[in-house]
Design a protein around this motif. Structure first.
Motif, short mmCIF file in Angstrom:
data_model
loop_
_atom_site.label_atom_id
_atom_site.label_comp_id
_atom_site.label_asym_id
_atom_site.label_seq_id
_atom_site.Cartn_x
_atom_site.Cartn_y
_atom_site.Cartn_z
N ARG A 1 7.71 1.29 -34.58
CA ARG A 1 6.40 1.27 -33.69
C ARG A 1 5.58 0.07 -34.19
O ARG A 1 5.46 -0.25 -35.56
CB ARG A 1 5.58 2.84 -33.99
CG ARG A 1 6.19 3.93 -33.27
CD ARG A 1 5.74 3.77 -31.71
NE ARG A 1 6.51 4.85 -30.83
CZ ARG A 1 6.24 5.67 -30.44
NH1 ARG A 1 4.98 6.15 -30.73
NH2 ARG A 1 7.14 6.57 -29.43
N MET A 2 4.93 -0.55 -33.32
CA MET A 2 4.27 -1.66 -33.61
C MET A 2 2.73 -1.40 -33.67
O MET A 2 2.16 -0.52 -32.85
CB MET A 2 4.46 -2.56 -32.61
CG MET A 2 5.31 -3.67 -33.01
SD MET A 2 5.03 -5.15 -32.15
CE MET A 2 5.84 -4.76 -30.52
N ALA B 1 3.37 7.55 -26.37
CA ALA B 1 3.76 5.97 -26.41
C ALA B 1 2.72 4.91 -25.93
O ALA B 1 3.27 3.83 -25.64
CB ALA B 1 4.93 5.96 -25.48
N LEU B 2 1.42 5.44 -25.71
CA LEU B 2 0.39 4.84 -25.17
C LEU B 2 0.52 3.35 -25.81
O LEU B 2 0.11 2.29 -25.18
CB LEU B 2 -0.81 5.39 -25.35
CG LEU B 2 -1.95 4.55 -24.79
CD1 LEU B 2 -2.04 4.23 -23.42
CD2 LEU B 2 -3.43 5.49 -24.94
N LEU B 3 0.34 3.29 -27.03
CA LEU B 3 0.29 2.07 -27.86
C LEU B 3 1.34 1.03 -27.35
O LEU B 3 1.13 -0.27 -27.29
CB LEU B 3 0.19 2.35 -29.38
CG LEU B 3 -0.65 1.20 -30.38
CD1 LEU B 3 -1.97 0.80 -29.34
CD2 LEU B 3 -0.49 1.77 -31.68
N GLU B 4 2.54 1.74 -27.38
CA GLU B 4 3.85 0.80 -27.14
C GLU B 4 3.69 0.20 -25.53
O GLU B 4 3.89 -1.16 -25.44
CB GLU B 4 5.02 1.49 -27.16
CG GLU B 4 5.35 2.10 -28.45
CD GLU B 4 5.79 0.97 -29.48
OE1 GLU B 4 6.99 0.39 -29.23
OE2 GLU B 4 4.91 0.87 -30.24
N SER C 1 -2.20 6.52 -34.82
CA SER C 1 -1.85 5.33 -34.29
C SER C 1 -0.39 5.85 -33.66
O SER C 1 0.07 5.51 -32.51
CB SER C 1 -1.53 4.05 -35.10
OG SER C 1 -1.49 3.02 -34.42
N ILE C 2 0.76 6.33 -34.33
CA ILE C 2 1.94 6.47 -34.01
C ILE C 2 1.69 7.58 -32.65
O ILE C 2 2.58 7.51 -31.86
CB ILE C 2 2.79 7.00 -35.06
CG1 ILE C 2 3.27 5.86 -35.90
CG2 ILE C 2 4.08 7.68 -34.37
CD1 ILE C 2 3.88 6.34 -37.18
N GLU C 3 0.80 8.49 -32.78
CA GLU C 3 0.84 9.25 -31.75
C GLU C 3 -0.14 8.74 -30.50
O GLU C 3 -0.18 9.44 -29.52
CB GLU C 3 -0.05 10.65 -32.28
CG GLU C 3 0.70 11.52 -33.31
CD GLU C 3 -0.34 12.48 -33.65
OE1 GLU C 3 -1.59 12.69 -33.13
OE2 GLU C 3 0.16 13.22 -34.66
N GLY C 4 -0.37 7.44 -30.62
CA GLY C 4 -0.82 6.76 -29.48
C GLY C 4 -2.43 6.89 -29.34
O GLY C 4 -2.97 6.75 -28.35
N HIS D 1 1.00 -2.58 -25.45
CA HIS D 1 1.58 -3.69 -25.95
C HIS D 1 2.35 -4.34 -24.70
O HIS D 1 2.16 -5.68 -24.71
CB HIS D 1 2.67 -3.16 -27.10
CG HIS D 1 2.15 -3.59 -28.51
ND1 HIS D 1 1.71 -4.83 -28.91
CD2 HIS D 1 2.10 -2.58 -29.53
CE1 HIS D 1 1.33 -4.48 -30.33
NE2 HIS D 1 1.52 -3.38 -30.41
#
Lengths: 180, 163, 235, 547
Positions: free
Chosen positions: D280-281, B24-27, D297-300, B30
């Motif tokens: 997911r953004m 969830a790093l990207l979330e 990207s979804i996997e971060g 954000h």
């Protein structure tokens, strides 16, 4: 071999350390064979001041760093049938081109060389040919026919390429083109 | 509670909601970016330690994506859409005009830090090209004059408030 | 991934037996067929970035990286052709032009895989202009040096640090032409909290981007280190 | 909820809607919002209230109608009257004259019938007609009945067979047969399986997916859930560009509603089927729209693509079988299930069935979002639907397929739109961008713009894309500075073919298209720059000469 059949041969020295010319001379006894086939019509080794017309083969050492070299090189190209770039400076820019890293700015380069690092008389000389913004390898300015990489290229490689070219063959560079 | 603590608390809550899941790093980035407006090394180090991710990984991910800023943006943010339609319709000229008038370079902020100018990828409002966004508000079919005028107004408004 | 089945394929006309799930590169290697590669290293995961190991597979117009493409039964692979040679040459040319690679002043001169490839493929000049932007040289570590001017972004260092040393001190920041190797949060190497100074990154670097100061590069480099450690661990 | 309950929702909603004599659909999509769509919506609402018409006329916020260049727009039903350039002031006028007196306000009507004439709206069936934020309206127009049909009457295999029969192909660009892809994922044994809806529409000049999500989010969710049922997936992700805040918001709300009605989640409609969807953004990376980039990207992780095989169908998210489908593809699915694959296969061309949404922009009279049957020609799109280039200018080229598409000249305009024809001409379907270029634009500059975009968006993993493209861009800049050489054209060609053939992913493989097609169709412009040191369109040579 009679003199008439010899080809007109020239060597040119631009921005480089002359190491390639040294390596050329390192062909040692092979130079004797070579001398049978050529007329040396222009070279830093001779005292000819003007690059002659109708040169068959010219080897050029060094990169293009100033306007004088640029003019000379263009003249060389016009008057030469086969032009060979010899050494990494002529081929990639190499060490002389490292000044390009300094913002592509000759002013800063001159300041660095003649003012900032000067022990005495920090003055930028004015009576030298104008520097180009960037030091360029030959093939970014003129058409080059053959390349002999190396810093310097080994005498054996120089001899191989010249032998092939003088015999009208295309040298095979796979396995031989070693930079540095 | 200081706003700093509040932001940290919210960030912590989001990470908890995601179960401190590495994927969830990207979330989480954000959310952190939304809270802080930009990333600094401390913030990224904090996230990396909470998620038990290598710091270099977190920095690598954060710097990969264009949306994330690593410098504090100016008080007012102008973004010019560089989508195809906007380019074809001359957004470049508007951007150059902004650069000249406000002594600012794309991607940077004005010397006084009052405005930042960013280039964004297509915002999808192509039929109204060219588009300039000023503080989140999209100006469609933008002209050089209208945009400059709007920015002057936005900046002028700031001065009045400051008094 | 590794299946138990055995597949038969042809590489350059030679009949080769391989394990299911094995890559073309590995099957070719056992058959004594050398495919050039730069980012690939025995003992590390495959990356597929340098594109030197591209091969042709009969029946497909695409080119496949041998280091990541699994073998399949009846596959017919060509590892060398005028087209592949031309493309590999271009890749080397582009890598040489991406940074101010100056062999003459490089510590890896004579011990450089990129230099060797240029020689092998006869890349005797560059048709594209060379980039002369200066990039960061990190001299802050007591003996390891990172010179981004020489980095070809093969990521061997990242992978050896992550997969073999188990630390992941290194990664890449930014993207595309701006990509650069970083340590921790883009810190100076000397102040890194995670680097163990194991110097495996320097051992596997194919060029002169990571090296040990004041040590002859021939002593630093060890391409087999990853595979060696992997086998030791399996013992 | 059970299937019957959903049917009752539809009935109740229909009854509610029948009470209204008329309906004002105000487009509140990203296209109209900047021009005051919300103020217009409010103005309609207060006018209706002022005249005491709340019981007779329903004012509704809807998604995009397509005529984005004349916004804000509103559609009045019955009769399908489309009003353009509405202001809060004339909104009241419209209510007074159209709703009360029954006389359409002619001077405000969108008079351009040609824009809609050749369109065929399947995917955009509900766009501008229903309120995207009310699931009841979607259900009322037949929404989720395809899902019900699948769950109650069809086996997963039958669902896949129907999709295969339809001939539907991926709308994300490459055109891979959708049913076949589903088959690949369905036959994998590993679990859990995943479905990803790709809404990372990063192509500049393209907004079809965004519009769809803003106008009809449930069509995406329903299509996705059907896909999950067919392949046996239990978790899905919708990957949306963060640059599309309204689409994110709309999808988030729609998901909440679908979950509350038990159309997504556990034991969907009280069957054994579980499927959860998460949003997911993205964060600004074009390459994240690539199949394997989206996985990373979804996997971060950094959205760097990886070589295929293995394909995501076998090894996708966290190494598990994963179906990745563009949202437009998914929105077609409910229709195929309801009307049958054979019905769908009759639309378009035999090899390329159905319709395609395009964002039509650039120097064209009627820019906007359109949906056309496959096989239509570019000429019909540009000159009939688009109304040609503005007066006084001359058509020069049309760019099809986004930044890695191709620039096609007048002579290619009679090309039918399908994957194969476009590829043959040097363009791609891409995610559906059509940018019209007139004689004011320089083709070298245009090629530079797209190449520069791809240089910025390259992930940097593979050499051809990271370095090759950069060098191509630099050569273009040299030409644009007036320092080009004729050999540069051969070098560009060689580099272009190399980058196309050797790059790791679709971004690199298609990125040379703008240069390769302009070299092919507009070579004279390059030569003018190099030999005559002139830019025919007067755009270039603005960069400072270097030496």
């Amino acid at each position: 071999m009679s003199r008439e059949k010899r080809i007109n041969f020239a060597t040119v020295w631009l921005s480089g350390c002359s190491g390639c010319h040294m390596s050329f001379l390192d062909q040692d006894e092979l130079l004797i064979d070579l001398s049978q086939k050529i007329n040396l019509v222009y070279s830093p080794l001779t005292d000819v001041k003007v690059f002659p017309d109708d040169v068959d083969v010219t080897i050029v050492e060094g990169a293009i760093g100033n306007v004088e070299q640029m003019e000379l090189l263009k003249k060389v190209r016009e008057r030469t049938k086969i032009l060979i770039a010899i050494g990494d400076c002529a081929i990639t820019g190499n060490v002389p081109a490292m000044r390009n890293i300094i913002n592509n700015s000759p002013e800063e380069v001159l300041k660095r060389a003649y003012v900032e690092t000067a022990d005495k008389n920090p003055i930028i000389p004015t009576e030298v040919p104008k520097l180009l913004r960037r030091v360029l390898p030959l093939n970014e300015v003129i058409k080059v026919d053959y390349y002999i990489p190396g810093c310097p290229p080994p005498a054996s490689l120089i001899n191989y390429v010249l032998t092939e070219v003088l015999a009208g063959r295309t040298p095979v560079m796979e396995g031989k083109a070693k930079y540095g | 509670m200081s706003s700093e603590d509040r932001r940290l608390q919210m960030l912590e809550r989001i990470m908890r909601e995601h179960g401190y899941d590495k994927s969830a790093l990207l979330e989480i980035l954000h959310m952190a970016h939304e809270l802080y407006g930009y990333f600094d090394k401390n913030l990224l180090n904090y996230i990396s330690s909470r998620l038990n991710l290598p710091p270099s990984h977190v920095y690598g991910v954060a710097s990969f994506y264009n949306l994330f800023k690593f410098r504090r943006p100016g008080e007012h943010v102008i973004s010019a859409c560089m989508g195809t339609a906007c380019y074809v319709k001359g957004v470049e000229e508007i951007v150059s005009a902004i650069e000249r008038e406000f002594n600012i370079k794309r991607g940077g902020s004005s010397p006084d830090g009052r405005i930042s100018l960013f280039i964004t990828r297509c915002i999808g409002a192509c039929a109204m090209a060219p588009n300039i966004t000023i503080d989140g508000e999209v100006i469609g079919r933008a002209t050089k004059e209208a945009v400059l005028e709007r920015i002057r107004k936005v900046l002028g408004g700031g001065v009045v408030e400051a008094r | 991934m590794s299946g138990t089945g055995v597949v038969k394929l042809k590489i350059d006309g030679v009949e080769v037996t391989a394990n299911e799930g094995e890559t073309i590169l590995s099957a070719a290697k056992r058959a004594g067929i050398k495919i050039p590669a730069l980012c690939y290293l025995d003992g590390l995961s495959s990356y597929g970035g340098c594109r030197l190991c591209i091969v042709e597979v009969k029946g497909s117009p695409r080119l496949f990286p041998a280091c990541t493409t699994p073998v399949s039964n009846g596959m017919e692979v060509t590892t060398d052709s005028p087209k592949l040679r031309k493309y590999r040459k271009m890749t080397i040319e582009l890598l040489l032009s991406e940074k101010p690679h100056i062999c003459a002043i490089c510590i890896a001169n004579g011990n450089c895989e990129l230099q060797d490839l240029a020689r092998e493929f006869g890349v005797d000049h560059l048709r594209v202009e060379r980039e002369w932007k200066s990039q960061k040289i990190d001299l802050s570590h007591s003996f390891l040096v990172l010179d981004n001017n020489r980095c070809i972004l093969c990521t061997r260092c990242l992978r050896v640090c992550d997969e073999i040393e188990g630390v992941h001190a290194l990664d890449i920041k930014m993207r595309g032409k701006d990509s650069q190797i970083i340590i921790d949060i883009d810190d100076d190497w000397g102040s890194s909290i995670s680097c163990t100074s194991c110097r495996k990154c320097a051992r596997v670097c194919p060029v002169g981007a990571i090296y040990v100061r004041d040590e002859p590069i021939s002593r630093t480099k060890n391409k087999d280190i990853a595979q060696f450690i992997l086998l030791r661990r399996r013992r | 909820m059970k299937p019957d309950d959903i049917l009752r929702v539809a009935e109740r909603e229909a009854e509610k809607q029948r009470a209204y004599k008329s309906r004002i659909n105000v487009c509140c999509s990203s296209g109209c919002l900047p021009f005051g769509a919300l103020q217009v919506l409010k103005a309609f609402e207060s006018a209706i209230k002022e005249y005491g018409l709340e019981g007779e006329c329903k004012v509704s916020r809807t998604g995009c109608i397509g005529t984005c260049s004349v916004g804000p727009v509103a559609l009045i039903e019955p009769g399908g009257f489309l009003y353009q350039n509405i202001t809060p002031e004339n909104a009241k006028e419209i209510v007074k004259r159209h709703i009360i007196s029954g006389e359409p306000v002619k001077e405000l009507l969108y008079a351009n019938e040609a824009f809609f004439k050749k369109q065929y709206r399947l995917v955009l069936r509900n766009a501008g007609r229903i309120d995207p934020l009310r699931i009841e309206e979607y259900i009322m127009v037949g929404g989720y009945s395809a899902l019900i049909k699948c769950l109650t009457k069809m086996t997963p295999k039958e669902v896949i067979d129907e999709v295969i029969a339809s001939g539907l192909r991926g709308r994300g660009g490459a055109g891979f047969p959708t049913g076949q892809k589903w088959n690949f994922v369905a036959r994998e044994k590993a679990t859990p399986k995943y479905v990803i809806a790709n809404l990372d529409e990063g192509d500049p000049g393209v907004f079809a997916n965004r519009t769809l999500a803003e106008a009809d989010p449930h069509a995406i969710i329903e299509g996705m859930t059907i896909a999950a049922y067919a392949v046996g997936a239990e978790k899905g992700y919708i990957y949306v560009r963060a640059e599309y805040p309204l689409a994110v918001q709309t999808l988030r709300e729609a998901l909440k509603q679908a979950k509350s009605m038990n159309l997504v989640g556990e034991n969907i409609l009280e069957t054994q089927f579980n499927f959860d969807i998460e949003l997911r953004m993205g964060a600004g990376a074009f390459v994240a729209g690539e199949e394997t980039g989206i996985l990373a990207s979804i996997e971060g992780r950094r959205a760097t693509p990886r070589p295929r095989p293995p394909y995501p169908a076998t090894s996708g998210l966290w190494g598990k079988p994963t179906l990745i489908q563009n949202v437009e593809t998914l929105a077609n699915v409910p229709l195929i299930i309801l009307n049958g694959g054979n019905w769908f296969a009759k639309i378009g061309t035999p090899k390329c069935t159905g319709t395609k949404c395009f964002s039509l922009t650039g120097k064209v009279n009627n820019p906007g979002l359109i949906e056309v049957p496959m096989g239509i020609t570019l000429r019909e799109i540009v000159f009939e639907i688009g109304g040609g280039v503005p007066a006084g200018r001359k058509f020069k080229a049309v760019l099809v397929g986004g930044p890695s598409g191709g620039c096609l000249p007048e002579s290619a305009l009679d090309l039918p739109i399908d994957y194969e024809s476009l590829t043959k001409a040097g363009a791609i379907m891409g995610s559906g961008g059509i940018v019209v270029i007139d004689d004011e634009s320089c083709m070298v500059d245009t090629a530079w713009f797209f190449t520069d975009f791809c240089v910025d968006e390259s992930c940097g993993k593979c050499v051809p894309c990271r370095v090759g493209l950069l060098k191509m861009r630099n050569i273009l800049e040299r030409i644009m500075r007036g320092e080009g050489r004729l050999e540069d054209l051969d070098l560009l060609q060689e580099l272009g073919e190399y980058v196309r053939d050797v790059s790791l992913c679709g971004l690199g493989q298609t990125a040379p298209n703008p240069i390769l097609t302009t070299l092919r169709y507009f070579r004279d412009e390059y030569i003018a720059h190099i030999v005559d040191k002139k830019c025919p369109a007067g755009k270039c040579f603005r960069l400072e000469a270097e030496i």
